[in-house]
Design a protein around this motif. Sequence first.
Motif, PDB file in Angstrom:
ATOM      1  N   ASP A   1     -35.386 -18.462 -16.692  1.00  0.00           N
ATOM      2  CA  ASP A   1     -34.391 -18.013 -17.676  1.00  0.00           C
ATOM      3  C   ASP A   1     -34.522 -18.649 -19.061  1.00  0.00           C
ATOM      4  OD1 ASP A   1     -33.277 -16.417 -15.684  1.00  0.00           O
ATOM      5  OD2 ASP A   1     -31.993 -18.058 -15.007  1.00  0.00           O
ATOM      6  N   ASP A   2     -35.718 -19.097 -19.447  1.00  0.00           N
ATOM      7  CA  ASP A   2     -35.912 -19.674 -20.775  1.00  0.00           C
ATOM      8  C   ASP A   2     -36.455 -18.578 -21.685  1.00  0.00           C
ATOM      9  OD1 ASP A   2     -36.535 -21.029 -23.069  1.00  0.00           O
ATOM     10  OD2 ASP A   2     -37.661 -22.625 -22.087  1.00  0.00           O
ATOM     11  N   VAL A   3     -35.573 -17.898 -22.382  1.00  0.00           N
ATOM     12  CA  VAL A   3     -35.986 -16.784 -23.226  1.00  0.00           C
ATOM     13  C   VAL A   3     -36.821 -17.240 -24.412  1.00  0.00           C
ATOM     14  CG1 VAL A   3     -34.063 -15.299 -22.562  1.00  0.00           C
ATOM     15  CG2 VAL A   3     -33.826 -16.818 -24.534  1.00  0.00           C
ATOM     16  N   HIS A   4     -36.753 -18.517 -24.763  1.00  0.00           N
ATOM     17  CA  HIS A   4     -37.511 -19.040 -25.894  1.00  0.00           C
ATOM     18  C   HIS A   4     -38.887 -19.564 -25.495  1.00  0.00           C
ATOM     19  CE1 HIS A   4     -34.055 -18.545 -28.428  1.00  0.00           C
ATOM     20  NE2 HIS A   4     -33.324 -19.221 -27.551  1.00  0.00           N
ATOM     21  N   HIS A   5     -39.179 -19.590 -24.205  1.00  0.00           N
ATOM     22  CA  HIS A   5     -40.478 -20.083 -23.747  1.00  0.00           C
ATOM     23  C   HIS A   5     -41.578 -19.149 -24.228  1.00  0.00           C
ATOM     24  CE1 HIS A   5     -43.659 -21.615 -21.213  1.00  0.00           C
ATOM     25  NE2 HIS A   5     -42.882 -22.673 -20.994  1.00  0.00           N
ATOM     26  N   LEU A   6     -42.744 -19.697 -24.484  1.00  0.00           N
ATOM     27  CA  LEU A   6     -43.865 -18.915 -25.009  1.00  0.00           C
ATOM     28  C   LEU A   6     -44.526 -17.996 -23.984  1.00  0.00           C
ATOM     29  CD1 LEU A   6     -45.631 -21.656 -27.163  1.00  0.00           C
ATOM     30  CD2 LEU A   6     -44.163 -19.799 -27.942  1.00  0.00           C
ATOM     31  N   ALA A   7     -44.237 -18.183 -22.712  1.00  0.00           N
ATOM     32  CA  ALA A   7     -44.872 -17.350 -21.686  1.00  0.00           C
ATOM     33  C   ALA A   7     -44.547 -15.877 -21.919  1.00  0.00           C
ATOM     34  CB  ALA A   7     -44.394 -17.762 -20.302  1.00  0.00           C
ATOM     35  N   CYS A   8     -45.515 -15.042 -21.648  1.00  0.00           N
ATOM     36  CA  CYS A   8     -45.325 -13.595 -21.794  1.00  0.00           C
ATOM     37  C   CYS A   8     -44.199 -13.115 -20.871  1.00  0.00           C
ATOM     38  CB  CYS A   8     -46.615 -12.874 -21.422  1.00  0.00           C
ATOM     39  SG  CYS A   8     -48.031 -13.325 -22.433  1.00  0.00           S
ATOM     40  N   GLY A   9     -43.559 -12.059 -21.258  1.00  0.00           N
ATOM     41  CA  GLY A   9     -42.453 -11.524 -20.473  1.00  0.00           C
ATOM     42  C   GLY A   9     -42.856 -11.068 -19.087  1.00  0.00           C
ATOM     43  N   VAL A  10     -44.120 -10.695 -18.902  1.00  0.00           N
ATOM     44  CA  VAL A  10     -44.596 -10.237 -17.598  1.00  0.00           C
ATOM     45  C   VAL A  10     -45.423 -11.299 -16.876  1.00  0.00           C
ATOM     46  CG1 VAL A  10     -44.555  -7.800 -18.198  1.00  0.00           C
ATOM     47  CG2 VAL A  10     -46.628  -9.148 -18.615  1.00  0.00           C
ATOM     48  N   CYS A  11     -45.412 -12.507 -17.371  1.00  0.00           N
ATOM     49  CA  CYS A  11     -46.193 -13.582 -16.758  1.00  0.00           C
ATOM     50  C   CYS A  11     -45.651 -13.919 -15.374  1.00  0.00           C
ATOM     51  CB  CYS A  11     -46.138 -14.827 -17.639  1.00  0.00           C
ATOM     52  SG  CYS A  11     -47.137 -16.190 -17.006  1.00  0.00           S
ATOM     53  N   PRO A  12     -46.536 -14.149 -14.398  1.00  0.00           N
ATOM     54  CA  PRO A  12     -46.046 -14.518 -13.071  1.00  0.00           C
ATOM     55  C   PRO A  12     -45.253 -15.826 -13.074  1.00  0.00           C
ATOM     56  CG  PRO A  12     -48.456 -14.586 -13.151  1.00  0.00           C
ATOM     57  CD  PRO A  12     -47.987 -14.012 -14.446  1.00  0.00           C
ATOM     58  N   SER A  13     -45.458 -16.665 -14.085  1.00  0.00           N
ATOM     59  CA  SER A  13     -44.710 -17.928 -14.169  1.00  0.00           C
ATOM     60  C   SER A  13     -43.221 -17.696 -14.379  1.00  0.00           C
ATOM     61  CB  SER A  13     -45.254 -18.789 -15.308  1.00  0.00           C
ATOM     62  OG  SER A  13     -44.992 -18.197 -16.569  1.00  0.00           O
ATOM     63  N   ARG A  14     -42.854 -16.525 -14.856  1.00  0.00           N
ATOM     64  CA  ARG A  14     -41.443 -16.206 -15.063  1.00  0.00           C
ATOM     65  C   ARG A  14     -40.762 -15.740 -13.777  1.00  0.00           C
ATOM     66  NH1 ARG A  14     -39.290 -16.433 -20.009  1.00  0.00           N
ATOM     67  NH2 ARG A  14     -40.701 -16.523 -21.773  1.00  0.00           N
ATOM     68  N   ARG A  15     -41.559 -15.360 -12.780  1.00  0.00           N
ATOM     69  CA  ARG A  15     -40.971 -14.836 -11.545  1.00  0.00           C
ATOM     70  C   ARG A  15     -41.376 -15.591 -10.289  1.00  0.00           C
ATOM     71  NH1 ARG A  15     -42.526  -8.658 -12.320  1.00  0.00           N
ATOM     72  NH2 ARG A  15     -43.308  -9.132 -14.381  1.00  0.00           N
ATOM     73  N   LEU A  16     -42.380 -16.448 -10.397  1.00  0.00           N
ATOM     74  CA  LEU A  16     -42.891 -17.156  -9.221  1.00  0.00           C
ATOM     75  C   LEU A  16     -42.863 -18.669  -9.442  1.00  0.00           C
ATOM     76  CD1 LEU A  16     -46.043 -14.929  -8.589  1.00  0.00           C
ATOM     77  CD2 LEU A  16     -43.878 -14.863  -7.346  1.00  0.00           C
ATOM     78  N   PRO A  17     -42.737 -19.430  -8.370  1.00  0.00           N
ATOM     79  CA  PRO A  17     -42.787 -20.892  -8.511  1.00  0.00           C
ATOM     80  C   PRO A  17     -44.230 -21.363  -8.715  1.00  0.00           C
ATOM     81  CG  PRO A  17     -42.430 -20.288  -6.227  1.00  0.00           C
ATOM     82  CD  PRO A  17     -42.408 -19.011  -7.021  1.00  0.00           C
ATOM     83  N   LEU A  18     -44.374 -22.548  -9.260  1.00  0.00           N
ATOM     84  CA  LEU A  18     -45.679 -23.154  -9.430  1.00  0.00           C
ATOM     85  C   LEU A  18     -46.358 -23.251  -8.069  1.00  0.00           C
ATOM     86  CD1 LEU A  18     -47.633 -24.495 -11.380  1.00  0.00           C
ATOM     87  CD2 LEU A  18     -46.538 -26.668 -10.869  1.00  0.00           C
ATOM     88  N   GLY A  19     -47.615 -22.882  -8.024  1.00  0.00           N
ATOM     89  CA  GLY A  19     -48.348 -22.877  -6.765  1.00  0.00           C
ATOM     90  C   GLY A  19     -48.465 -21.500  -6.160  1.00  0.00           C
ATOM     91  N   GLU A  20     -47.707 -20.546  -6.688  1.00  0.00           N
ATOM     92  CA  GLU A  20     -47.747 -19.180  -6.174  1.00  0.00           C
ATOM     93  C   GLU A  20     -48.520 -18.235  -7.090  1.00  0.00           C
ATOM     94  OE1 GLU A  20     -46.750 -18.107  -3.141  1.00  0.00           O
ATOM     95  OE2 GLU A  20     -46.475 -20.254  -2.810  1.00  0.00           O
ATOM     96  N   PHE A  21     -49.187 -18.792  -8.107  1.00  0.00           N
ATOM     97  CA  PHE A  21     -50.026 -18.007  -9.003  1.00  0.00           C
ATOM     98  C   PHE A  21     -51.149 -18.903  -9.513  1.00  0.00           C
ATOM     99  CE2 PHE A  21     -46.592 -19.802 -11.494  1.00  0.00           C
ATOM    100  CZ  PHE A  21     -47.206 -20.273 -12.649  1.00  0.00           C
ATOM    101  N   ASP A  22     -52.239 -18.281  -9.956  1.00  0.00           N
ATOM    102  CA  ASP A  22     -53.355 -18.994 -10.563  1.00  0.00           C
ATOM    103  C   ASP A  22     -53.214 -18.925 -12.076  1.00  0.00           C
ATOM    104  OD1 ASP A  22     -54.381 -19.407  -8.033  1.00  0.00           O
ATOM    105  OD2 ASP A  22     -56.017 -17.957  -8.245  1.00  0.00           O
ATOM    106  N   VAL A  23     -53.952 -19.790 -12.765  1.00  0.00           N
ATOM    107  CA  VAL A  23     -53.971 -19.778 -14.229  1.00  0.00           C
ATOM    108  C   VAL A  23     -55.430 -19.712 -14.671  1.00  0.00           C
ATOM    109  CG1 VAL A  23     -53.352 -20.985 -16.342  1.00  0.00           C
ATOM    110  CG2 VAL A  23     -51.847 -21.133 -14.347  1.00  0.00           C
ATOM    111  N   ASN A  24     -55.784 -18.626 -15.343  1.00  0.00           N
ATOM    112  CA  ASN A  24     -57.129 -18.452 -15.889  1.00  0.00           C
ATOM    113  C   ASN A  24     -57.132 -18.783 -17.373  1.00  0.00           C
ATOM    114  OD1 ASN A  24     -57.895 -17.543 -13.391  1.00  0.00           O
ATOM    115  ND2 ASN A  24     -58.541 -15.514 -14.067  1.00  0.00           N
TER     116      ASN A  24
END
Length: 134
Positions: free
Chosen positions: A8-31
Amino acid sequence: MADTFIADDVHHLACGVCPSRRLPLGEFDVNERPTRDCPFNPADGYRYTADGVPVCVHPHKVGLPVGKYKTDGTPLQVKLQLPNSEAELVPYLHDVLYGAAPVLLDDLIAQATAEISRVFPAVDVVATLRRALG
């Protein structure tokens, strides 16, 4: 259910569709960047590996190092690399600490405390960190 990495951090730089916005750390990779190996899926907005693992392709936006956190279970680690000059110390620390994922802050501050004393023995560590975080 585990909390999302970026909750819920609307000011965070992550893209709106980034898996980091919907998944916990460890549930996605970072390329490092978008590649053909992780195509975009317009149905949900994620990029996926061939094995179906969601992938973030902007590590600088989420503050995480590149890693196969879900695919290989890569542990989250970051290594602070201080600049060569004392004059660059505060701006460097500011950028690193403000750009880092919250889960990394305790470790980065501990590393900074130890490394500043070692590399720049005459520098007041607490004052430097305060200026960097101020």
